[in-house]
Motif scaffolding. Structure first.
Motif, short mmCIF file in Angstrom:
data_model
loop_
_atom_site.label_atom_id
_atom_site.label_comp_id
_atom_site.label_asym_id
_atom_site.label_seq_id
_atom_site.Cartn_x
_atom_site.Cartn_y
_atom_site.Cartn_z
N GLY A 1 39.91 -25.63 5.27
CA GLY A 1 41.10 -25.03 5.84
C GLY A 1 41.19 -24.98 7.34
O GLY A 1 42.15 -24.46 7.89
N THR B 1 41.79 -26.56 11.10
CA THR B 1 42.43 -27.70 11.74
C THR B 1 42.00 -27.76 13.18
O THR B 1 42.80 -27.91 14.10
N ARG C 1 49.53 -26.46 6.78
CA ARG C 1 48.32 -25.74 7.17
C ARG C 1 48.56 -25.10 8.53
O ARG C 1 48.93 -25.80 9.47
N TRP D 1 38.05 -30.70 5.47
CA TRP D 1 39.50 -30.55 5.33
C TRP D 1 39.83 -29.43 4.36
O TRP D 1 40.67 -28.59 4.62
#
Length: 100
Positions: free
Chosen positions: A95, A97, A31, A92
């Motif tokens: 997408g 972080t 990611r 989560w």
């Protein structure tokens, strides 16, 4: 001399693979150019709650959620494991972080 052990599975009916149980096996997800260990947890009563880095709200102890941590932490593996974060499944999967 041949072994006299018998297989425990012979004669038992076929059981399909339980994919829900496999969801808890850690996997590697990429990611934003970073690789993460990701594990799904079912949650259980009596454990502490966590703050989701995606939305900033509590992930209650009895709530199914995701635990993720960097695969290659800048200061070694131990740092990566200490960097584990508990995420709501939706946060989560969206997408972001933001917690890293």
């Amino acid at each position: 001399m041949p072994s006299q052990r018998k297989s425990k599975r012979r004669g038992q009916p076929y059981r399909p693979l339980d994919m829900q149980r496999l969801a808890s096996v850690p996997r590697v997800v990429t990611r934003g150019g970073q690789e993460y260990h990701v594990q799904s947890l079912t949650g259980s009563a009596g454990q502490k709650s966590y703050v989701c880095p995606g939305c900033g709200h509590a992930v209650e102890a009895n709530t199914p959620h995701i635990v993720a941590w960097p695969l290659n932490a800048p200061f070694g593996v131990d740092t990566g494991v200490r960097a584990r974060r508990h995420w709501h499944n939706y946060c989560w999967e969206s997408g972001t972080t933001g917690g890293y």
